[in-house]
Write an enzyme that holds these catalytic residues in place. Sequence first.
Site, PDB file in Angstrom:
ATOM      1  N   VAL A  24       1.108  -1.216  -0.048  1.00  0.00           N
ATOM      2  CA  VAL A  24       0.064   0.113  -0.043  1.00  0.00           C
ATOM      3  C   VAL A  24       0.817   1.296  -0.007  1.00  0.00           C
ATOM      4  O   VAL A  24       0.690   2.271  -0.722  1.00  0.00           O
ATOM      5  CB  VAL A  24      -0.825   0.107   1.237  1.00  0.00           C
ATOM      6  CG1 VAL A  24      -1.744   1.539   1.240  1.00  0.00           C
ATOM      7  CG2 VAL A  24      -2.110  -1.220   1.086  1.00  0.00           C
ATOM      8  N   ARG A  25       1.766   1.446   0.815  1.00  0.00           N
ATOM      9  CA  ARG A  25       2.313   2.588   0.895  1.00  0.00           C
ATOM     10  C   ARG A  25       3.396   2.739  -0.341  1.00  0.00           C
ATOM     11  O   ARG A  25       3.763   4.047  -0.602  1.00  0.00           O
ATOM     12  CB  ARG A  25       3.550   2.551   2.388  1.00  0.00           C
ATOM     13  CG  ARG A  25       2.750   2.363   3.570  1.00  0.00           C
ATOM     14  CD  ARG A  25       2.688   3.488   4.610  1.00  0.00           C
ATOM     15  NE  ARG A  25       1.874   3.675   5.429  1.00  0.00           N
ATOM     16  CZ  ARG A  25       1.894   3.762   6.722  1.00  0.00           C
ATOM     17  NH1 ARG A  25       3.244   3.750   7.267  1.00  0.00           N
ATOM     18  NH2 ARG A  25       1.108   3.951   7.527  1.00  0.00           N
ATOM     19  N   THR A 125       3.172 -18.012   3.936  1.00  0.00           N
ATOM     20  CA  THR A 125       2.631 -19.156   4.360  1.00  0.00           C
ATOM     21  C   THR A 125       3.969 -19.546   5.551  1.00  0.00           C
ATOM     22  O   THR A 125       4.991 -19.581   5.250  1.00  0.00           O
ATOM     23  CB  THR A 125       2.523 -20.196   3.586  1.00  0.00           C
ATOM     24  OG1 THR A 125       2.491 -21.558   4.355  1.00  0.00           O
ATOM     25  CG2 THR A 125       3.846 -20.456   2.431  1.00  0.00           C
ATOM     26  N   ASP A 127       4.486 -22.437   6.253  1.00  0.00           N
ATOM     27  CA  ASP A 127       4.962 -23.533   5.846  1.00  0.00           C
ATOM     28  C   ASP A 127       6.315 -23.493   5.022  1.00  0.00           C
ATOM     29  O   ASP A 127       7.059 -24.852   5.038  1.00  0.00           O
ATOM     30  CB  ASP A 127       4.018 -24.420   4.999  1.00  0.00           C
ATOM     31  CG  ASP A 127       2.885 -24.905   5.737  1.00  0.00           C
ATOM     32  OD1 ASP A 127       2.888 -24.836   7.049  1.00  0.00           O
ATOM     33  OD2 ASP A 127       1.634 -25.167   4.961  1.00  0.00           O
ATOM     34  N   MET A 169       2.765 -28.254  12.219  1.00  0.00           N
ATOM     35  CA  MET A 169       2.028 -28.106  11.066  1.00  0.00           C
ATOM     36  C   MET A 169       2.938 -28.374   9.979  1.00  0.00           C
ATOM     37  O   MET A 169       4.343 -28.543  10.363  1.00  0.00           O
ATOM     38  CB  MET A 169       1.418 -26.830  11.055  1.00  0.00           C
ATOM     39  CG  MET A 169       0.227 -26.368  11.669  1.00  0.00           C
ATOM     40  SD  MET A 169      -0.555 -24.933  11.094  1.00  0.00           S
ATOM     41  CE  MET A 169      -2.330 -25.193  11.908  1.00  0.00           C
ATOM     42  N   ARG A 211      23.677 -43.921  27.373  1.00  0.00           N
ATOM     43  CA  ARG A 211      24.603 -43.120  27.974  1.00  0.00           C
ATOM     44  C   ARG A 211      24.046 -41.832  28.671  1.00  0.00           C
ATOM     45  O   ARG A 211      24.700 -40.838  28.785  1.00  0.00           O
ATOM     46  CB  ARG A 211      25.361 -42.663  26.577  1.00  0.00           C
ATOM     47  CG  ARG A 211      24.603 -41.851  25.663  1.00  0.00           C
ATOM     48  CD  ARG A 211      25.705 -41.102  24.638  1.00  0.00           C
ATOM     49  NE  ARG A 211      24.762 -40.111  23.737  1.00  0.00           N
ATOM     50  CZ  ARG A 211      24.624 -39.062  24.143  1.00  0.00           C
ATOM     51  NH1 ARG A 211      24.738 -38.427  25.070  1.00  0.00           N
ATOM     52  NH2 ARG A 211      23.669 -38.374  23.382  1.00  0.00           N
ATOM     53  N   LYS A 214      18.539 -37.905  29.583  1.00  0.00           N
ATOM     54  CA  LYS A 214      17.438 -37.703  30.222  1.00  0.00           C
ATOM     55  C   LYS A 214      16.104 -37.548  29.740  1.00  0.00           C
ATOM     56  O   LYS A 214      15.029 -37.631  30.234  1.00  0.00           O
ATOM     57  CB  LYS A 214      17.561 -36.499  31.639  1.00  0.00           C
ATOM     58  CG  LYS A 214      18.872 -36.744  32.286  1.00  0.00           C
ATOM     59  CD  LYS A 214      18.654 -37.811  33.334  1.00  0.00           C
ATOM     60  CE  LYS A 214      19.760 -37.837  34.435  1.00  0.00           C
ATOM     61  NZ  LYS A 214      20.118 -39.444  34.801  1.00  0.00           N
ATOM     62  N   GLU A 222       2.698 -32.940  10.896  1.00  0.00           N
ATOM     63  CA  GLU A 222       1.442 -33.430  10.889  1.00  0.00           C
ATOM     64  C   GLU A 222       1.121 -34.370   9.502  1.00  0.00           C
ATOM     65  O   GLU A 222       0.124 -35.269   9.535  1.00  0.00           O
ATOM     66  CB  GLU A 222       0.346 -32.262  10.904  1.00  0.00           C
ATOM     67  CG  GLU A 222       0.539 -31.439   9.814  1.00  0.00           C
ATOM     68  CD  GLU A 222      -0.611 -30.365   9.951  1.00  0.00           C
ATOM     69  OE1 GLU A 222      -1.600 -30.213  10.665  1.00  0.00           O
ATOM     70  OE2 GLU A 222      -0.344 -29.467   8.763  1.00  0.00           O
ATOM     71  N   VAL A 250      -1.490 -22.449  17.259  1.00  0.00           N
ATOM     72  CA  VAL A 250      -0.658 -21.474  17.937  1.00  0.00           C
ATOM     73  C   VAL A 250       0.358 -21.044  17.005  1.00  0.00           C
ATOM     74  O   VAL A 250       0.930 -19.897  17.003  1.00  0.00           O
ATOM     75  CB  VAL A 250      -0.323 -22.076  19.185  1.00  0.00           C
ATOM     76  CG1 VAL A 250       0.788 -23.096  19.057  1.00  0.00           C
ATOM     77  CG2 VAL A 250       0.140 -20.919  20.186  1.00  0.00           C
TER      78      VAL A 250
HETATM   79  O1  F6P Z   1      -1.025 -22.325   6.490  1.00  0.00           O
HETATM   80  C1  F6P Z   1      -0.840 -23.483   6.190  1.00  0.00           C
HETATM   81  C2  F6P Z   1      -1.195 -24.507   7.228  1.00  0.00           C
HETATM   82  O2  F6P Z   1      -0.663 -24.070   8.312  1.00  0.00           O
HETATM   83  C3  F6P Z   1      -0.703 -26.122   7.041  1.00  0.00           C
HETATM   84  O3  F6P Z   1       0.710 -26.544   7.617  1.00  0.00           O
HETATM   85  C4  F6P Z   1      -1.875 -26.546   7.860  1.00  0.00           C
HETATM   86  O4  F6P Z   1      -2.028 -28.165   7.618  1.00  0.00           O
HETATM   87  C5  F6P Z   1      -3.250 -26.019   7.442  1.00  0.00           C
HETATM   88  O5  F6P Z   1      -2.628 -24.751   7.183  1.00  0.00           O
HETATM   89  C6  F6P Z   1      -4.385 -25.967   8.299  1.00  0.00           C
HETATM   90  O6  F6P Z   1      -5.147 -25.087   7.827  1.00  0.00           O
HETATM   91  P1  F6P Z   1      -6.532 -24.847   8.215  1.00  0.00           P
HETATM   92  O7  F6P Z   1      -6.352 -23.579   9.331  1.00  0.00           O
HETATM   93  O8  F6P Z   1      -7.375 -24.340   6.998  1.00  0.00           O
HETATM   94  O9  F6P Z   1      -7.214 -26.238   8.996  1.00  0.00           O
END
Ligand code: F6P
Length: 319
Positions: A24-25, A125, A127, A169, A211, A214, A222, A250
């Site tokens: 935008v800026r 993203t 990911d 994730m 060895r 702990k 996932e 989170v």
């Molecule tokens: O943003 C990508 C991602 O975080 C993936 O790693 C994850 O599987 C997915 O989104 C989860 O998406 P949603 O919030 O739509 O369930």
Amino acid sequence: MKRIAILTSGGDAPGMNAATRAVVRKAIYEGLEVYGINYGFLGLVNGDIHKLELGSVGDILHRGGTFLYSARYPEFATEEGQLKGIEQLKKHQIDGLVVIGGDGSYHGAEALTNRGFPTIGIPGTIDNDISGTDFTIGFDTALNTVLDALDKIRDTATSHERTFIIEVMGRDAGDIALWSGLGGGAEAIIVPEQEFNMDDIVDRLNKGRERGKKHSIIVVAEGVMSGNEFAKQLAEYGDYHARVTVLGHVQRGGSPTAFDRVLASRLGAHAVELLLENRGGLAVGIRENRIVENNIGEILKEKHVCDKQLFDLASILSI
Ligand code: F6P
């Protein structure tokens, strides 16, 4: 090019706001008008489009999420969806579009460009699974969130001499698991891009125990399987009653790190420069600390895989 628009789409990522602010800026600085589209491609089709001023993006640089909201909208893959989107853009006399998101969003950006509407993609993203860029916006912040959790879990894991499984994730990509596992000293890292063998993992854990280790921490992406499923399989191999932590969404929140803010600012400004040159169908990225652009179609053809050298290093260092 007189008027451009911007939207954020797919899973949100910390730093999307910083990128929007930069677009935008920079655009207004260059004499363009800018419109924001709420709720990604869904909002585009519905005409949820409003003018943005310099002040519209004030006080958002440090905020997680996206003030333009986001949505998953698979219907945009259809011809009908795309034509409706273009109709809305024309109705608002918009000449170019910036899309911030992951690969699903890039497909939308590519489709619009193929239909004659110049669109630029910015990788947003957590990911880190987009080709043509070393990093995506949000990955660094998510990584630090996971590391913080991992360090905390390590404390309690040590006190109780337990094995912990942390599910992170990454449906198709192992970068969050790999980088957090390397940075957090995990005993094993399970990612979609690398086969794993439970015998080898149990062997590593046993040697560690012998060895005097702990605790053990295993990070599972996932996309391979759930943390609970992994714990079940591990239990079948012997005396490992692991506790499981699923970090979930989170990982998508929080104030963006310095790295993500700077990256987002650089990528956002470059996206505007490309539109000013009347170039569309490109995705911006960072390579060896230089801002670059690549053809979106090419980016979508190349599948991102996590770094094998990092993976090997992590397994050497957690011996
Ligand atoms: O943003 C990508 C991602 O975080 C993936 O790693 C994850 O599987 C997915 O989104 C989860 O998406 P949603 O919030 O739509 O369930």
